[in-house]
Design a protein around this motif. Structure first.
Motif, PDB file in Angstrom:
ATOM      1  N   GLY A  31      17.710   1.510  -1.872  1.00  0.00           N
ATOM      2  CA  GLY A  31      16.632   0.739  -2.487  1.00  0.00           C
ATOM      3  C   GLY A  31      15.270   1.113  -1.926  1.00  0.00           C
ATOM      4  N   LEU A  32      15.191   1.284  -0.606  1.00  0.00           N
ATOM      5  CA  LEU A  32      13.916   1.680   0.007  1.00  0.00           C
ATOM      6  C   LEU A  32      13.531   3.097  -0.399  1.00  0.00           C
ATOM      7  CD1 LEU A  32      14.341   0.187   3.599  1.00  0.00           C
ATOM      8  CD2 LEU A  32      13.052  -0.748   1.676  1.00  0.00           C
ATOM      9  N   LEU A  33      14.536   3.969  -0.534  1.00  0.00           N
ATOM     10  CA  LEU A  33      14.250   5.348  -0.966  1.00  0.00           C
ATOM     11  C   LEU A  33      13.728   5.356  -2.395  1.00  0.00           C
ATOM     12  CD1 LEU A  33      14.372   8.387  -0.441  1.00  0.00           C
ATOM     13  CD2 LEU A  33      16.748   8.363  -1.218  1.00  0.00           C
ATOM     14  N   VAL A  34      14.362   4.575  -3.266  1.00  0.00           N
ATOM     15  CA  VAL A  34      13.901   4.480  -4.654  1.00  0.00           C
ATOM     16  C   VAL A  34      12.484   3.932  -4.698  1.00  0.00           C
ATOM     17  CG1 VAL A  34      14.234   3.216  -6.815  1.00  0.00           C
ATOM     18  CG2 VAL A  34      16.174   4.314  -5.697  1.00  0.00           C
ATOM     19  N   ALA A  35      12.229   2.875  -3.916  1.00  0.00           N
ATOM     20  CA  ALA A  35      10.885   2.289  -3.891  1.00  0.00           C
ATOM     21  C   ALA A  35       9.851   3.310  -3.429  1.00  0.00           C
ATOM     22  CB  ALA A  35      10.869   1.058  -2.981  1.00  0.00           C
ATOM     23  N   SER A  36      10.204   4.106  -2.416  1.00  0.00           N
ATOM     24  CA  SER A  36       9.268   5.113  -1.904  1.00  0.00           C
ATOM     25  C   SER A  36       8.957   6.166  -2.967  1.00  0.00           C
ATOM     26  CB  SER A  36       9.853   5.782  -0.657  1.00  0.00           C
ATOM     27  OG  SER A  36      10.108   4.829   0.355  1.00  0.00           O
ATOM     28  N   ILE A  37       9.995   6.608  -3.674  1.00  0.00           N
ATOM     29  CA  ILE A  37       9.784   7.617  -4.725  1.00  0.00           C
ATOM     30  C   ILE A  37       8.914   7.062  -5.843  1.00  0.00           C
ATOM     31  CG2 ILE A  37      10.953   8.979  -6.499  1.00  0.00           C
ATOM     32  CD1 ILE A  37      13.332   9.217  -4.585  1.00  0.00           C
ATOM     33  N   VAL A  38       9.178   5.818  -6.251  1.00  0.00           N
ATOM     34  CA  VAL A  38       8.396   5.211  -7.329  1.00  0.00           C
ATOM     35  C   VAL A  38       6.943   5.002  -6.890  1.00  0.00           C
ATOM     36  CG1 VAL A  38       8.157   3.197  -8.822  1.00  0.00           C
ATOM     37  CG2 VAL A  38      10.420   4.125  -8.349  1.00  0.00           C
ATOM     38  N   VAL A  39       6.734   4.598  -5.641  1.00  0.00           N
ATOM     39  CA  VAL A  39       5.375   4.419  -5.138  1.00  0.00           C
ATOM     40  C   VAL A  39       4.618   5.741  -5.162  1.00  0.00           C
ATOM     41  CG1 VAL A  39       4.025   3.948  -3.056  1.00  0.00           C
ATOM     42  CG2 VAL A  39       5.814   2.369  -3.748  1.00  0.00           C
ATOM     43  N   VAL A  40       5.261   6.806  -4.714  1.00  0.00           N
ATOM     44  CA  VAL A  40       4.622   8.126  -4.744  1.00  0.00           C
ATOM     45  C   VAL A  40       4.289   8.525  -6.178  1.00  0.00           C
ATOM     46  CG1 VAL A  40       4.967  10.580  -4.297  1.00  0.00           C
ATOM     47  CG2 VAL A  40       5.656   8.897  -2.581  1.00  0.00           C
ATOM     48  N   ALA A  41       5.221   8.279  -7.102  1.00  0.00           N
ATOM     49  CA  ALA A  41       4.967   8.600  -8.511  1.00  0.00           C
ATOM     50  C   ALA A  41       3.791   7.794  -9.054  1.00  0.00           C
ATOM     51  CB  ALA A  41       6.220   8.331  -9.345  1.00  0.00           C
ATOM     52  N   ALA A  42       3.707   6.521  -8.673  1.00  0.00           N
ATOM     53  CA  ALA A  42       2.606   5.683  -9.141  1.00  0.00           C
ATOM     54  C   ALA A  42       1.274   6.174  -8.579  1.00  0.00           C
ATOM     55  CB  ALA A  42       2.854   4.228  -8.740  1.00  0.00           C
ATOM     56  N   LEU A  43       1.255   6.583  -7.313  1.00  0.00           N
ATOM     57  CA  LEU A  43       0.012   7.082  -6.711  1.00  0.00           C
ATOM     58  C   LEU A  43      -0.423   8.399  -7.359  1.00  0.00           C
ATOM     59  CD1 LEU A  43       0.627   6.277  -2.934  1.00  0.00           C
ATOM     60  CD2 LEU A  43      -0.821   5.040  -4.564  1.00  0.00           C
ATOM     61  N   VAL A  44       0.536   9.267  -7.631  1.00  0.00           N
ATOM     62  CA  VAL A  44       0.204  10.535  -8.311  1.00  0.00           C
ATOM     63  C   VAL A  44      -0.354  10.244  -9.701  1.00  0.00           C
ATOM     64  CG1 VAL A  44       1.184  12.643  -9.296  1.00  0.00           C
ATOM     65  CG2 VAL A  44       1.870  11.903  -7.011  1.00  0.00           C
ATOM     66  N   LEU A  45       0.287   9.323 -10.416  1.00  0.00           N
ATOM     67  CA  LEU A  45      -0.190   8.974 -11.751  1.00  0.00           C
ATOM     68  C   LEU A  45      -1.570   8.319 -11.679  1.00  0.00           C
ATOM     69  CD1 LEU A  45       0.631   8.971 -14.737  1.00  0.00           C
ATOM     70  CD2 LEU A  45       1.565   6.674 -14.400  1.00  0.00           C
ATOM     71  N   ALA A  46      -1.830   7.566 -10.611  1.00  0.00           N
ATOM     72  CA  ALA A  46      -3.145   6.950 -10.447  1.00  0.00           C
ATOM     73  C   ALA A  46      -4.232   8.007 -10.288  1.00  0.00           C
ATOM     74  CB  ALA A  46      -3.131   6.017  -9.237  1.00  0.00           C
ATOM     75  N   VAL A  47      -3.949   9.041  -9.508  1.00  0.00           N
ATOM     76  CA  VAL A  47      -4.926  10.132  -9.345  1.00  0.00           C
ATOM     77  C   VAL A  47      -5.168  10.824 -10.682  1.00  0.00           C
ATOM     78  CG1 VAL A  47      -5.342  12.356  -8.225  1.00  0.00           C
ATOM     79  CG2 VAL A  47      -4.358  10.468  -6.916  1.00  0.00           C
ATOM     80  N   VAL A  48      -4.097  11.045 -11.448  1.00  0.00           N
ATOM     81  CA  VAL A  48      -4.253  11.655 -12.773  1.00  0.00           C
ATOM     82  C   VAL A  48      -5.091  10.758 -13.671  1.00  0.00           C
ATOM     83  CG1 VAL A  48      -3.014  12.377 -14.854  1.00  0.00           C
ATOM     84  CG2 VAL A  48      -2.099  12.947 -12.593  1.00  0.00           C
ATOM     85  N   ALA A  49      -4.819   9.444 -13.637  1.00  0.00           N
ATOM     86  CA  ALA A  49      -5.553   8.510 -14.483  1.00  0.00           C
ATOM     87  C   ALA A  49      -7.034   8.480 -14.128  1.00  0.00           C
ATOM     88  CB  ALA A  49      -4.954   7.106 -14.345  1.00  0.00           C
TER      89      ALA A  49
END
Length: 351
Positions: free
Chosen positions: A30-48
């Protein structure tokens, strides 16, 4: 420590790590999934932050975020685009946590604040402030917060019968939602045309005009709700049943009421800032549970998924059509498809 007062899981599973404020032990997956999703959200935020009439590369976005020269690029990124992107992340996480709490309390994937009616109640409070009182944006936000909390009190009192059952809470919430929808339509039809149009647009749920003057008070309000996380260990005990929770020293009704107020406050603050944004609270916790492979609903993963879902929906609202759609319209479309899939899956599992 006696068994009656020990609220920790009796046998923490192998491969879990302690997370004291979020319910004891959390699986590593669960923590690994959360970490991956957080990284994906931050990358998408930079793109946005780089999308718009002034397109910027990720490197230019990062440079503008930390620039001190007051350039036009830094103004575009930090003053114009960052509040919207940051709001999508924070509000998506808050909605997902609220949904996770309610789905855990009701033990039902339909136990979401927008299904039960709390988001609709917040919209009703804002409509009363706008169309009856004739108040401005600040008073409308206060009305939304009051409406959401009052709706929670009404639903809880109507659903309480020698204790609280999740299914009864959902049924009562759906009935209250239907009545509130009728009241909202009545208020819009009786309002002046310009006020009704503004209220209807706000009611679609949008973060397109979100700026620092609106975002900062909302962030402060959400921060003030953070002590509610201290109730999460009690939530984990309630998932085992009221009798089991009481045997472990949990004050069942007190913890349940505290969790309801905490979750309603989260969704009411978001609604007060953006209007009602549907289905994020419904879908994000279930998506997080499936990704994490957990029996219960993981709070950290739910928050991460909620942030990613709302930011993705806002990008779709901005970029797919010539007009800038309210993000609430996109979440309704995506959430409706998810709800249909969920209902079909439930029907197949029972057949």
């Amino acid at each position: 420590m006696s068994a009656a007062t020990d609220t920790r899981p009796a046998n923490p599973r192998a491969g879990s790590v302690p997370v004291p404020l979020l319910g004891g032990w959390a699986p590593v997956r669960g923590l690994l999934v959360a970490s991956i999703v957080v990284v994906a959200a931050l990358v998408l935020a930079v793109v946005a932050l780089g999308l718009g009439d002034l397109p910027l590369s990720p490197a230019e976005v990062v440079e503008a975020l930390f620039a001190t020269d007051g350039s036009f690029t830094s103004t575009v990124v930090r003053d114009w685009r960052l509040p919207r992107v940051l709001g999508a992340l924070i509000f998506g996480a808050a909605l997902a946590v609220s949904g996770a709490v309610f789905q855990s309390l009701t033990r039902n994937p339909l136990g979401s604040p927008d299904v039960i009616g709390f988001a609709t109640g917040a919209y009703t409070g804002a409509l009363i402030a706008l169309t009856v009182v004739g108040a401005g944006a600040i008073s409308a936000s206060a009305g939304a917060l009051a409406g959401g909390l009052l709706t929670a009190v009404v639903v809880y009192l109507l659903a309480y019968r020698r204790g609280m059952q999740g299914f009864r809470l959902i049924i009562v919430g759906i009935a209250v939602t239907a009545m509130l929808h009728a009241a909202n339509l009545f208020l819009l039809l009786r309002a002046q045309e310009d006020v009704a149009m503004a209220a209807a647009i706000w009611g679609a749920g949008s973060i397109s005009l979100l700026g620092w003057p609106t975002l900062v008070p909302a962030m402060v309000g959400l921060l003030l709700c953070s002590p509610g996380l201290l109730l999460i260990p009690g939530l984990r005990q309630l998932e085992l049943g009221d009798d089991s929770a009481a045997a472990h020293g949990v004050s069942v009704e007190r913890v349940r009421i505290g969790l309801v107020l905490f979750a309603v406050a989260l969704v009411a603050i978001v609604t007060a800032s953006t209007g009602p944004i549907a289905f994020v609270a419904l879908a994000a916790p279930q998506v997080a549970r499936r990704l994490a492979g957990s029996a219960g609903i993981p709070l950290i993963s739910s928050a991460a998924v909620g942030a990613l879902v709302l930011l993705s929906a806002d990008l779709i609202a901005q970029q797919t059509l010539p007009v800038d759609l309210p993000v609430g319209i996109v979440t309704v479309v995506l959430g409706g498809a998810y709800l249909l899939t969920l209902l079909v899956r439930e029907a197949r599992s029972r057949s």
